[in-house]
Design a protein around this motif. Structure first.
Motif, PDB file in Angstrom:
ATOM      1  N   ASP A  94       0.840  -1.198   0.000  1.00  0.00           N
ATOM      2  CA  ASP A  94       0.000   0.000   0.000  1.00  0.00           C
ATOM      3  C   ASP A  94       0.882   1.259   0.000  1.00  0.00           C
ATOM      4  O   ASP A  94       1.623   1.492   0.965  1.00  0.00           O
ATOM      5  CB  ASP A  94      -0.885  -0.005   1.242  1.00  0.00           C
ATOM      6  CG  ASP A  94      -1.874   1.149   1.276  1.00  0.00           C
ATOM      7  OD1 ASP A  94      -1.811   2.029   0.402  1.00  0.00           O
ATOM      8  OD2 ASP A  94      -2.706   1.170   2.201  1.00  0.00           O
ATOM      9  N   PRO A  95       0.804   2.085  -1.056  1.00  0.00           N
ATOM     10  CA  PRO A  95       1.632   3.293  -1.086  1.00  0.00           C
ATOM     11  C   PRO A  95       1.298   4.272   0.035  1.00  0.00           C
ATOM     12  O   PRO A  95       2.157   5.058   0.447  1.00  0.00           O
ATOM     13  CB  PRO A  95       1.330   3.899  -2.463  1.00  0.00           C
ATOM     14  CG  PRO A  95       0.043   3.300  -2.888  1.00  0.00           C
ATOM     15  CD  PRO A  95       0.016   1.921  -2.287  1.00  0.00           C
ATOM     16  N   ALA A  96       0.075   4.232   0.535  1.00  0.00           N
ATOM     17  CA  ALA A  96      -0.295   5.126   1.640  1.00  0.00           C
ATOM     18  C   ALA A  96       0.455   4.774   2.920  1.00  0.00           C
ATOM     19  O   ALA A  96       0.673   5.630   3.774  1.00  0.00           O
ATOM     20  CB  ALA A  96      -1.803   5.072   1.882  1.00  0.00           C
ATOM     21  N   VAL A  97       0.865   3.526   3.030  1.00  0.00           N
ATOM     22  CA  VAL A  97       1.580   3.062   4.221  1.00  0.00           C
ATOM     23  C   VAL A  97       3.087   3.066   3.997  1.00  0.00           C
ATOM     24  O   VAL A  97       3.861   3.472   4.872  1.00  0.00           O
ATOM     25  CB  VAL A  97       1.116   1.631   4.614  1.00  0.00           C
ATOM     26  CG1 VAL A  97       1.918   1.113   5.798  1.00  0.00           C
ATOM     27  CG2 VAL A  97      -0.376   1.625   4.919  1.00  0.00           C
ATOM     28  N   TYR A  98       3.506   2.650   2.813  1.00  0.00           N
ATOM     29  CA  TYR A  98       4.926   2.433   2.555  1.00  0.00           C
ATOM     30  C   TYR A  98       5.551   3.457   1.608  1.00  0.00           C
ATOM     31  O   TYR A  98       6.756   3.424   1.376  1.00  0.00           O
ATOM     32  CB  TYR A  98       5.129   1.027   1.976  1.00  0.00           C
ATOM     33  CG  TYR A  98       4.742  -0.068   2.933  1.00  0.00           C
ATOM     34  CD1 TYR A  98       5.602  -0.464   3.942  1.00  0.00           C
ATOM     35  CD2 TYR A  98       3.497  -0.702   2.834  1.00  0.00           C
ATOM     36  CE1 TYR A  98       5.252  -1.471   4.832  1.00  0.00           C
ATOM     37  CE2 TYR A  98       3.139  -1.711   3.717  1.00  0.00           C
ATOM     38  CZ  TYR A  98       4.020  -2.089   4.711  1.00  0.00           C
ATOM     39  OH  TYR A  98       3.665  -3.077   5.602  1.00  0.00           O
ATOM     40  N   GLY A  99       4.749   4.346   1.077  1.00  0.00           N
ATOM     41  CA  GLY A  99       5.280   5.315   0.123  1.00  0.00           C
ATOM     42  C   GLY A  99       6.113   6.406   0.765  1.00  0.00           C
ATOM     43  O   GLY A  99       6.099   6.602   1.986  1.00  0.00           O
ATOM     44  N   ALA A 100       6.839   7.141  -0.073  1.00  0.00           N
ATOM     45  CA  ALA A 100       7.687   8.234   0.396  1.00  0.00           C
ATOM     46  C   ALA A 100       6.851   9.483   0.690  1.00  0.00           C
ATOM     47  O   ALA A 100       5.762   9.675   0.131  1.00  0.00           O
ATOM     48  CB  ALA A 100       8.756   8.557  -0.634  1.00  0.00           C
ATOM     49  N   VAL A 101       7.390  10.332   1.561  1.00  0.00           N
ATOM     50  CA  VAL A 101       6.731  11.575   1.981  1.00  0.00           C
ATOM     51  C   VAL A 101       7.754  12.700   1.885  1.00  0.00           C
ATOM     52  O   VAL A 101       8.908  12.532   2.286  1.00  0.00           O
ATOM     53  CB  VAL A 101       6.219  11.457   3.436  1.00  0.00           C
ATOM     54  CG1 VAL A 101       5.621  12.775   3.913  1.00  0.00           C
ATOM     55  CG2 VAL A 101       5.209  10.325   3.553  1.00  0.00           C
ATOM     56  N   ASP A 102       7.346  13.867   1.348  1.00  0.00           N
ATOM     57  CA  ASP A 102       8.310  14.954   1.220  1.00  0.00           C
ATOM     58  C   ASP A 102       8.399  15.779   2.506  1.00  0.00           C
ATOM     59  O   ASP A 102       7.722  15.490   3.505  1.00  0.00           O
ATOM     60  CB  ASP A 102       8.008  15.821  -0.008  1.00  0.00           C
ATOM     61  CG  ASP A 102       6.736  16.668   0.117  1.00  0.00           C
ATOM     62  OD1 ASP A 102       6.264  16.907   1.255  1.00  0.00           O
ATOM     63  OD2 ASP A 102       6.234  17.115  -0.929  1.00  0.00           O
ATOM     64  N   ALA A 103       9.218  16.821   2.474  1.00  0.00           N
ATOM     65  CA  ALA A 103       9.474  17.615   3.684  1.00  0.00           C
ATOM     66  C   ALA A 103       8.283  18.477   4.080  1.00  0.00           C
ATOM     67  O   ALA A 103       8.263  19.045   5.184  1.00  0.00           O
ATOM     68  CB  ALA A 103      10.698  18.499   3.476  1.00  0.00           C
ATOM     69  N   LEU A 104       7.269  18.570   3.219  1.00  0.00           N
ATOM     70  CA  LEU A 104       6.044  19.291   3.537  1.00  0.00           C
ATOM     71  C   LEU A 104       4.920  18.320   3.918  1.00  0.00           C
ATOM     72  O   LEU A 104       3.743  18.694   3.913  1.00  0.00           O
ATOM     73  CB  LEU A 104       5.628  20.158   2.351  1.00  0.00           C
ATOM     74  CG  LEU A 104       6.620  21.264   1.964  1.00  0.00           C
ATOM     75  CD1 LEU A 104       6.177  21.959   0.688  1.00  0.00           C
ATOM     76  CD2 LEU A 104       6.781  22.270   3.094  1.00  0.00           C
ATOM     77  N   ASP A 105       5.311  17.085   4.209  1.00  0.00           N
ATOM     78  CA  ASP A 105       4.376  16.037   4.655  1.00  0.00           C
ATOM     79  C   ASP A 105       3.365  15.645   3.591  1.00  0.00           C
ATOM     80  O   ASP A 105       2.259  15.202   3.907  1.00  0.00           O
ATOM     81  CB  ASP A 105       3.647  16.455   5.939  1.00  0.00           C
ATOM     82  CG  ASP A 105       4.606  16.608   7.111  1.00  0.00           C
ATOM     83  OD1 ASP A 105       5.528  15.771   7.238  1.00  0.00           O
ATOM     84  OD2 ASP A 105       4.449  17.579   7.880  1.00  0.00           O
ATOM     85  N   ARG A 106       3.765  15.784   2.336  1.00  0.00           N
ATOM     86  CA  ARG A 106       2.897  15.362   1.237  1.00  0.00           C
ATOM     87  C   ARG A 106       3.442  14.072   0.633  1.00  0.00           C
ATOM     88  O   ARG A 106       4.648  13.816   0.654  1.00  0.00           O
ATOM     89  CB  ARG A 106       2.836  16.458   0.169  1.00  0.00           C
ATOM     90  CG  ARG A 106       2.299  17.784   0.695  1.00  0.00           C
ATOM     91  CD  ARG A 106       2.283  18.860  -0.367  1.00  0.00           C
ATOM     92  NE  ARG A 106       3.597  19.079  -0.954  1.00  0.00           N
ATOM     93  CZ  ARG A 106       3.952  20.186  -1.600  1.00  0.00           C
ATOM     94  NH1 ARG A 106       3.081  21.182  -1.742  1.00  0.00           N
ATOM     95  NH2 ARG A 106       5.158  20.302  -2.112  1.00  0.00           N
TER      96      ARG A 106
END
Length: 346
Positions: A61-73
């Protein structure tokens, strides 16, 4: 492998393997989906390597395991997870090793063992991951001031869009340097684990990596590749397709575009914050010269340990292909590959 090609004709693996031998190739890199293709290649006399994606999400699941940027997106890139999502990385490695048991290749080559680049198909902003809880906790464990780094990179994202921010250029540069060090240490850990497990299975360990001029941007540093048996920089100098992550022309064009909206010139931002000269002129999409490809090979050979075999891969759709390959070999490479069979004109 002195001269290799990525892929075979999936419908006619035996005939295509024989054709490659006739044309002077001695190796192929294949996915692990079709053991029969490996056997056909070996029957023809080709050395075989199995390739897999380090962090491909697959069913995760990308929502669980995906990357997140420095603005929390969300910061999706290359269909991959956060590089510190251990469950994804271990699953993909074990699947590759299981496939290798059936295919019996010389070695395994991992692709995508890195952080996101400028030319991610999902957009420039993907470069600014990952700051998910896994990565923040790991930064802290490494002795890095994670909140300060995150704040500095968030302000860098705003600065590059000429949006209000609270950081000075030195603060943003310091954050970038600490963040790049973190990325490099994470990728080294991955390569080290991969190499140990590959060799335990009786396989050589290789990796497709970025051009040396871009290594530090995605966490692929020469000190992190010393555990590998083979390193294959992807030196696609003028990749003619719409999307081109890892390709010299696409990556440098995307980098220039990313830096072109601040209150300084792209050249100044590259120098002051990223400590890099911009390559490729005003329009890198026009492509890089064969001489530049050779320069990248010389840089790789100078930085990598001597025990690591250097076998760059170049684009097969190249009017100057033989000149490029000759330059690669003259620059100190142990071999040279082409990407890919589906694009090859015989």
């Amino acid at each position: 492998m002195k001269r290799y090609l990525f892929g075979l004709d999936e419908k006619h693996p035996a005939a295509s393997a024989k054709l490659l031998v006739q044309r002077g190739y001695d190796g192929v890199v294949l996915s692990g989906k079709n053991p029969d293709a490996f056997q056909a290649a070996k029957d023809a006399g080709l050395e075989t390597w199995l390739c897999y994606g380090a962090f491909s999400l697959g069913e995760f699941d990308p929502a669980v395991y995906g990357a997140v940027d420095a603005l929390d997106r969300s910061a999706p890139w290359f269909g991959s997870s956060c590089p510190n999502a251990a469950e994804v990385a271990e699953h993909n490695l074990q699947m590759a090793l299981q496939a290798a048991e059936k295919c019996a290749p010389t070695g395994v080559i991992v692709d995508g063992a890195r952080f996101a680049s400028f030319a991610s198909a999902e957009g420039h902003a993907s470069f600014f991951g990952c700051f998910c809880p896994r990565c923040m906790e790991k930064m802290v464990a490494m002795g890095i001031n994670a909140p300060e780094v995150k704040a500095g990179i968030a302000d860098l994202m705003r600065y590059l869009k000429k949006e209000p921010h609270s950081s000075s250029i030195p603060r943003m540069r310091n954050a970038l340097e600490a963040w790049q060090d973190f990325r490099g240490r994470c990728v080294k850990q991955y390569f080290d684990r991969f190499a140990v497990q590959a060799r335990a299975a009786g396989l050589d360990a290789g990796a497709f990596v970025f051009a040396p001029s871009l290594w530090w941007m995605v966490g692929q540093r020469p000190d992190g590749m010393g555990s590998l048996d083979l390193v294959a920089p992807m030196l696609y100098r003028a990749y003619p397709h719409k999307e081109g992550p890892a390709c010299l022309n696409h990556e440098w064009a995307a980098f220039r575009e990313l830096l072109s909206h601040a209150d300084r010139s792209a050249e100044d931002v590259a120098s002051l914050i990223f400590d890099l000269p911009l390559m490729g002129g005003e329009d890198p999409m026009q492509g890089f010269s064969p001489e530049h490809v050779a320069d990248e090979v010389r840089a790789a050979r100078a930085m990598l340990p001597k025990k690591v075999r250097l076998a760059p891969i170049v684009q097969t759709e190249d009017d100057a292909l033989e000149e490029v390959i000759s330059g690669v070999m003259a620059a100190g490479a142990d071999g040279c590959g082409e990407f890919q069979y589906a694009q090859k004109q015989f």
